[in-house]
Design a protein around this motif. Structure first.
Motif, short mmCIF file in Angstrom:
data_model
loop_
_atom_site.label_atom_id
_atom_site.label_comp_id
_atom_site.label_asym_id
_atom_site.label_seq_id
_atom_site.Cartn_x
_atom_site.Cartn_y
_atom_site.Cartn_z
N ASP A 87 32.42 -1.83 -14.02
CA ASP A 87 33.87 -1.92 -14.08
C ASP A 87 34.51 -0.60 -14.49
O ASP A 87 35.36 -0.55 -15.37
N GLY A 88 34.08 0.44 -13.85
CA GLY A 88 34.69 1.74 -14.11
C GLY A 88 34.23 2.38 -15.39
O GLY A 88 34.72 3.43 -15.79
N MET A 89 33.25 1.76 -16.04
CA MET A 89 32.73 2.33 -17.27
C MET A 89 31.32 2.85 -17.05
O MET A 89 30.51 2.21 -16.41
N MET A 90 31.09 4.04 -17.58
CA MET A 90 29.82 4.70 -17.41
C MET A 90 28.91 4.37 -18.58
O MET A 90 29.28 4.58 -19.72
N GLY A 184 35.30 8.49 -2.78
CA GLY A 184 36.66 8.88 -2.47
C GLY A 184 37.58 8.37 -3.53
O GLY A 184 37.13 7.87 -4.55
N MET A 186 40.11 5.64 -5.01
CA MET A 186 39.74 4.23 -5.02
C MET A 186 40.06 3.41 -3.79
O MET A 186 39.28 2.57 -3.41
N PRO A 187 41.20 3.64 -3.12
CA PRO A 187 41.48 2.78 -1.97
C PRO A 187 40.42 2.88 -0.88
O PRO A 187 40.24 1.96 -0.11
N THR B 25 28.17 -8.90 -18.47
CA THR B 25 29.38 -8.56 -17.72
C THR B 25 30.60 -9.19 -18.39
O THR B 25 31.66 -8.60 -18.41
N LEU B 28 31.33 -7.18 -21.63
CA LEU B 28 31.66 -5.77 -21.47
C LEU B 28 32.77 -5.47 -20.46
O LEU B 28 33.03 -4.34 -20.17
N SER B 29 33.39 -6.50 -19.91
CA SER B 29 34.48 -6.19 -19.00
C SER B 29 35.62 -5.60 -19.81
O SER B 29 36.44 -6.30 -20.37
N GLN B 33 38.74 -2.39 -16.21
CA GLN B 33 38.63 -3.29 -15.07
C GLN B 33 39.92 -3.43 -14.28
O GLN B 33 39.89 -3.51 -13.06
N SER B 35 42.14 -1.41 -13.55
CA SER B 35 42.53 -0.30 -12.69
C SER B 35 41.52 -0.09 -11.55
O SER B 35 41.52 0.92 -10.90
N ARG B 36 40.68 -1.07 -11.31
CA ARG B 36 39.66 -0.90 -10.30
C ARG B 36 40.22 -0.91 -8.89
O ARG B 36 39.70 -0.25 -8.01
N SER B 37 41.29 -1.64 -8.68
CA SER B 37 41.73 -1.94 -7.34
C SER B 37 42.22 -0.76 -6.53
O SER B 37 42.20 -0.81 -5.31
N GLY B 38 42.66 0.30 -7.13
CA GLY B 38 43.09 1.42 -6.30
C GLY B 38 43.90 2.43 -7.07
O GLY B 38 43.96 2.39 -8.29
N TYR B 152 38.27 4.06 -22.25
CA TYR B 152 37.33 3.34 -23.08
C TYR B 152 36.26 4.30 -23.56
O TYR B 152 35.85 5.20 -22.84
N THR B 169 34.81 5.54 -20.11
CA THR B 169 35.55 5.44 -18.86
C THR B 169 35.07 6.52 -17.91
O THR B 169 34.85 7.65 -18.31
N SER B 170 34.94 6.17 -16.65
CA SER B 170 34.44 7.15 -15.68
C SER B 170 35.54 7.70 -14.80
O SER B 170 35.30 8.53 -13.93
N PHE B 171 36.78 7.26 -15.01
CA PHE B 171 37.87 7.71 -14.14
C PHE B 171 38.34 9.11 -14.49
O PHE B 171 38.21 9.57 -15.62
N SER B 186 38.21 7.53 -8.95
CA SER B 186 37.01 6.89 -9.46
C SER B 186 35.89 7.93 -9.53
O SER B 186 35.94 8.95 -8.84
#
Ligand SMILES: [Cu+2]
Lengths: 207, 202
Positions: A87-90, A184, A186-187, B25, B28-29, B33, B35-38, B152, B169-171, B186
């Motif tokens: 979920d975006g966490m490393m 890429g 995210m979209p 899961t 840890l969500s 989470q 902001s995953r969609s785009g 996070y 956070t990996s973003f 991402s």
């Protein structure tokens, strides 16, 4: 969390039992069929207490093997690690049951996934230096490799591109030509890239 | 007989692992989470005021970064794998931008202020590019900036005092010249893609 831990521990115990039952009689000549090549690491600042290394494991034998440990005089502690994305966490974590190297396959440890982790560095990992690393396999035993220290942001396992990669860089799509990670914004991310370690296992040409 | 027993154990193990995975899961969500969609264009809830200490030891706030775009990544210097990889992507992005690179400030914010002192952060960023700004602070300051960015950062095994690992956070966030969020990238976004998005906003 204790509950999770308990299950994990019992799971490992169970897996260990299973694998001990299935260990085939081991042919003596086969130990040499497993090789470890192109070990390298990223340079780290003098203050760094941890570092990582990458290596390519090639199993040309007929017996599945497993990297179960590593040791090096440069660190107090050497562990096998992986990186997973949830979920975006490393999350970087130890792979306690080792890294499987199936018969006839090549497993590349490379940035963004599996790595050898050094904790408590006793020497500075300076670009241009080399240091020894002993890899311990379940069947093949100990293999010593020399780790080349490259630039802090080095990405590739093989900088000269001279080794026969068999197009393996395309598997899993995790490495682009310039060595950056694929993907890429995210979209465009249609595929689930949950496991950063995906695509690490590649079929080798049968010989 | 032993074999039957082993298979029974294995079966239990598989069931156990499945439950563990579910619990994992579920537990840890984290905040990432949503902001995953785009790309979250201009979402007002990410970014905002912060006060931190840069790699030269100077106290800086969000105001000091305004007027330029900001490329923000949260990580920790004890991370030898993912964080250097992202820093390398920053370097390549700057290279691709060429002369326009001075329109964007690449920023590394530590989620591990206890170990990432000013000196440690300075050495870390210096290994990549002189333009990269490393930021640390008190645990409270870091908690605050993480909150602002909905980022996070949590110790994974805090019982290991010296070599604990930190989930983070990996973003990568691209902030506009006014400090508001422009784009969320991402992990794994190429330098080409980042440079392209930045160029569109020059
Ligand atoms: Cu690691």
């Amino acid at each position: 969390m204790n509950f999770v831990k308990m299950i994990a521990v019992s799971a490992l115990a169970g897996v260990a039992m299973m694998s001990s039952l299935h260990t085939p009689a081991f042919a003596a000549g086969e130990t040499s069929q497993l090789t470890a090549e192109d070990a390298w690491a990223r340079s780290r600042p003098a203050s760094a207490k941890v570092g990582g290394a990458y290596v390519t494991l090639i199993n040309n034998g007929k017996t599945d093997d497993r990297l179960i440990g590593a040791q090096s005089p440069v660190a107090d502690r050497t562990e096998l690690h992986t990186v997973e994305m949830q979920d975006g966490m490393m999350k970087m974590m130890e792979v306690k049951d080792g890294i499987p190297v199936p018969a006839g396959q090549t497993v590349a440890l490379r940035p963004g996934g599996l790595h050898v982790m050094f904790m408590g560095l006793k020497e500075t990992m300076e670009e241009g230096k080399t240091f020894p690393l002993t890899l311990t396999f379940e069947h093949a035993g100990d293999k010593q490799v020399t780790v080349q220290v490259r630039a802090a942001g080095a990405m590739k396992n093989m900088p000269h591109g001279s080794m026969n990669q068999g197009g393996s860089m395309n598997h899993g799509g995790s490495l682009n030509q310039d060595g950056t990670m694929g993907g890429g914004t995210m979209p465009h991310m249609g595929t689930d890239k949950g496991h950063m370690g995906q695509g690490e296992m590649q079929k080798q040409h049968s010989n | 007989m032993n074999k039957v027993f082993a298979y029974a154990v294995a079966l239990l193990v598989i069931v156990g692992l499945t439950i563990a995975a579910l619990v994992f899961t579920g537990v840890l969500s984290g905040p990432g989470q949503k902001s995953r969609s785009g790309i979250i264009a201009g979402a007002p809830q990410i970014g905002g005021p912060f006060e931190l200490v840069n790699h030269k030891g100077e106290t800086v706030t969000d105001k000091d970064f305004q007027g330029k775009m900001m490329l923000v990544f949260f990580g920790y210097t004890f991370c030898p794998d993912v964080c250097p990889t992202e820093m390398q992507t920053f370097v390549q992005t700057l290279d691709l931008l060429g002369e326009d690179a001075d329109q964007v400030t690449p920023v590394f914010i530590t989620v591990d202020p206890e170990r990432d002192s000013v000196d440690v952060v300075r050495e870390f960023v210096a290994a990549f590019h002189p333009a990269i700004v490393g930021l640390t602070g008190t645990p409270e300051q870091i908690t605050q900036v993480k909150k602002q960015y909905r980022a996070y950062g949590q110790k994974a095994n805090s019982e290991d005092k010296e070599y604990y690992l930190v989930d983070h956070t990996s973003f990568t966030y691209l902030m506009g010249r006014d400090g508001s969020l422009s784009t969320v990238f991402s992990y794994g976004t190429t330098a080409e893609e980042m440079a392209k998005v930045i160029r569109e906003q020059l």
